[in-house]
Design an enzyme around this catalytic site. Sequence first.
Site, PDB file in Angstrom:
ATOM      1  N   ASN A 147       0.748  -1.172   0.177  1.00 48.00           N
ATOM      2  CA  ASN A 147       0.012  -0.057  -0.165  1.00 48.00           C
ATOM      3  C   ASN A 147       0.900   1.313  -0.015  1.00 48.00           C
ATOM      4  O   ASN A 147       0.140   2.364   0.316  1.00 48.00           O
ATOM      5  CB  ASN A 147      -0.957   0.015   1.230  1.00 48.00           C
ATOM      6  CG  ASN A 147      -0.141   0.105   2.636  1.00 48.00           C
ATOM      7  OD1 ASN A 147       0.914   0.048   2.460  1.00 48.00           O
ATOM      8  ND2 ASN A 147      -0.928   0.196   3.456  1.00 48.00           N
ATOM      9  N   ASP A 207       3.135   2.486   1.904  1.00 44.21           N
ATOM     10  CA  ASP A 207       3.600   3.147   3.093  1.00 44.21           C
ATOM     11  C   ASP A 207       4.932   2.980   3.604  1.00 44.21           C
ATOM     12  O   ASP A 207       5.474   3.348   4.421  1.00 44.21           O
ATOM     13  CB  ASP A 207       2.767   2.897   4.339  1.00 44.21           C
ATOM     14  CG  ASP A 207       2.834   1.624   4.697  1.00 44.21           C
ATOM     15  OD1 ASP A 207       3.360   0.703   4.240  1.00 44.21           O
ATOM     16  OD2 ASP A 207       2.026   1.218   5.862  1.00 44.21           O
ATOM     17  N   ASP A 257       5.243 -17.489  14.469  1.00 43.98           N
ATOM     18  CA  ASP A 257       6.392 -16.970  15.389  1.00 43.98           C
ATOM     19  C   ASP A 257       5.612 -16.781  16.619  1.00 43.98           C
ATOM     20  O   ASP A 257       4.688 -16.003  16.741  1.00 43.98           O
ATOM     21  CB  ASP A 257       7.113 -15.706  14.979  1.00 43.98           C
ATOM     22  CG  ASP A 257       8.571 -15.986  15.493  1.00 43.98           C
ATOM     23  OD1 ASP A 257       8.906 -16.289  16.614  1.00 43.98           O
ATOM     24  OD2 ASP A 257       9.750 -15.755  14.376  1.00 43.98           O
ATOM     25  N   ASP A 262      10.085 -18.581  19.842  1.00 39.99           N
ATOM     26  CA  ASP A 262      11.296 -17.697  20.069  1.00 39.99           C
ATOM     27  C   ASP A 262      11.857 -17.971  21.429  1.00 39.99           C
ATOM     28  O   ASP A 262      11.269 -18.101  22.628  1.00 39.99           O
ATOM     29  CB  ASP A 262      10.665 -16.148  20.031  1.00 39.99           C
ATOM     30  CG  ASP A 262      11.788 -15.299  20.028  1.00 39.99           C
ATOM     31  OD1 ASP A 262      12.582 -15.238  18.981  1.00 39.99           O
ATOM     32  OD2 ASP A 262      11.889 -14.415  21.094  1.00 39.99           O
ATOM     33  N   GLU A 274      13.533 -22.293  19.069  1.00 39.47           N
ATOM     34  CA  GLU A 274      14.630 -21.481  18.768  1.00 39.47           C
ATOM     35  C   GLU A 274      15.543 -21.624  20.145  1.00 39.47           C
ATOM     36  O   GLU A 274      14.743 -21.224  21.075  1.00 39.47           O
ATOM     37  CB  GLU A 274      14.344 -20.159  18.615  1.00 39.47           C
ATOM     38  CG  GLU A 274      15.896 -19.307  18.140  1.00 39.47           C
ATOM     39  CD  GLU A 274      15.792 -17.827  18.509  1.00 39.47           C
ATOM     40  OE1 GLU A 274      16.586 -17.155  18.127  1.00 39.47           O
ATOM     41  OE2 GLU A 274      14.866 -17.540  19.602  1.00 39.47           O
ATOM     42  N   HIS A 334      16.629 -13.792  10.302  1.00 40.48           N
ATOM     43  CA  HIS A 334      16.743 -12.188  10.585  1.00 40.48           C
ATOM     44  C   HIS A 334      17.460 -11.887  11.536  1.00 40.48           C
ATOM     45  O   HIS A 334      17.642 -10.700  11.702  1.00 40.48           O
ATOM     46  CB  HIS A 334      15.161 -12.111  10.880  1.00 40.48           C
ATOM     47  CG  HIS A 334      14.664 -12.380  12.092  1.00 40.48           C
ATOM     48  ND1 HIS A 334      14.788 -14.181  12.465  1.00 40.48           N
ATOM     49  CD2 HIS A 334      14.489 -11.824  13.450  1.00 40.48           C
ATOM     50  CE1 HIS A 334      14.405 -14.097  13.625  1.00 40.48           C
ATOM     51  NE2 HIS A 334      14.238 -13.018  14.001  1.00 40.48           N
ATOM     52  N   ASP A 335      18.221 -12.643  12.176  1.00 41.27           N
ATOM     53  CA  ASP A 335      19.047 -12.327  13.203  1.00 41.27           C
ATOM     54  C   ASP A 335      20.614 -12.581  12.889  1.00 41.27           C
ATOM     55  O   ASP A 335      21.511 -12.387  13.500  1.00 41.27           O
ATOM     56  CB  ASP A 335      18.943 -13.278  14.470  1.00 41.27           C
ATOM     57  CG  ASP A 335      17.651 -13.049  15.268  1.00 41.27           C
ATOM     58  OD1 ASP A 335      17.112 -11.792  15.181  1.00 41.27           O
ATOM     59  OD2 ASP A 335      17.197 -13.965  15.913  1.00 41.27           O
TER      60      ASP A 335
END
Length: 558
Positions: free
Chosen positions: A26, A28, A101, A202, A258, A334-335
């Site tokens: 969209n 943003d 997650d 997590d 994790e 992503h880490d």
Amino acid sequence: MAQEKHTWWKEAVIYQIYPRSFADSNGDGIGDLNGITEHLPYLEKLGIDVIWLSPVYRSPNDDNGYDISDYRDIMTEFGTMEDFDRMLKEAHRHHIRIVMDLVVNHTSDEHAWFIESRKSKDNPYRDYYIWKDPKNGKEPNNWESCFSGSAWQFDEATGQYYLHCFSKKQPDLNWENPKVRDEVFDMMNWWCEKGIDGFRMDVISMISKDPAYPDGPVNDGVYGDLNPYVCNGPHVHEYLEEMNRRVLSKYDIMTVGEAAGVTIDEAKKYANSNESELNMVFHFEHTDGSANSDSIIGKWTYNPPKLSYVRGILNKWQVELEGKAWGSLYWDNHDQPRAVSRFGNDDPKWRVLSAKMVATVLHMQKGTPYVYQGEEIGMTNMHFSSVKDCNDIEEKNAYQQYVVDHHMISSEDMLKCFDAIGRDNARTPMQWNAKEHAGFTTGTPWFTVNPNYKEINTEAALADPDSVFYYYQKLIYLRHTTPIIVYGVFHPLLEDSDCVYAYERTLDRQTLTVACNWTDREVECHVLDGIEGEELISNYTDHKVGVLQPYEARVILH
Ligand code: TEU
Ligand code: CA
């Protein structure tokens, strides 16, 4: 030997989406759920079975969604619950399952439970979190938060400290309180009833703390290490068995924990073949910055990982989990920095070849493989020339502690560490095409796009039959069609080589031989000499006898 139990999650390949950086629908500048829905055909083409969705719940985003303020609502920037339901339905229509997650070691400090909890010592929610009196007017112990600074935050209103293993906006839940477990399990059942297909949990290894809360060994001269007292704590297996009984066992879902600080012996419990806890865990041994190459400071390093070290760890996990527990396979998430930049070579001359080699090493092993968004087109690390350009709370806090407050490392060296292993590397927007902002957004992207997007993007990859994309597509296809890749027993080869990562898999009367050159030089290698069989995949079309060409990878079934 008893036949290994066959299950869909052992045969699946998982694709991780970090929604903020995947696709903005969209304008943003922030990736969202509708952006994911739009790209499902792309993922179906890649051939993956499951999406692991990094957190999409309501969150003030102190740690990009890993700080949840409402587990039953969607983050405003990402869309609405209707968007979620539509995405789930569409994913299923494209034969893709969705794994959520689950972040329940801690909540946001803006979660209703914590807002109540901090009000007074006799509030009914007080015991949802871990509150302690000051010790000699100071913190209850010397623990350092994983994001730098003390792991304890003083709260004026009641004169006590609360524990936060991560940021001070991520207070740790008190799992010893049965009401907390009831709330978490109810919430999980609610999502399962919606039809989701599993959970990535997590830091689930951290939910049970050592009740003595002792000081930790002082590593970098500032604070003490909390890991020995929060990882794999006294009740963690009890809590997960309870979770399994009350939630997981009721649905056809998959779970991956994790597991910070997990050892092989612990993994055998978490991911035991009786499935009394979880299906598999992520361990950190091959990606833990300081363990894998000489540390510069704390977890931080800019030294490249050594083949002997990485291989030693992965092989050990392969061999020791055999027949006892299922494993997971990943190079990045992503880490972590980008796989090709860390384990391969992101120089344009070698990027494609080495990305394929590194993928081969992982995807021919036993366990469930995870592909992180952009890995399938060989996206690379990002260069940050100032801490002002960084977004990650872990990087920003480390800079403050080590560079600004304690002068333990120069700004230049700290930034070199961030470039090498910082989490921001994985969080730059997904590169879809060569148009402005890589086609990620029509607006202004929330985070810098890697300037190499004109060369590295999905449109270019889809147009090139030799691209990293089609190589991943083939690796995934092979896993789906070749039982030995899923169920074969792993046997290491050439364990002393400084250049080659080689191994075999065996199942019934078949053998799969894998040989990969980890270097940019031609090297001698004889494991494939004289083998007659079918070449399943290779990143070279011509081969030479007795040698592997730079970054050459070959897999032969015989
Ligand atoms: O990560 C937990 C973790 O142990 C580390 O990988 C962490 O990201 C850091 O690198 C420690 O040095 C999980 C999530 O994956 C991460 O994104 C969150 O920030 C963290 O938990 C807190 O929820
Ligand atoms: Ca958006």
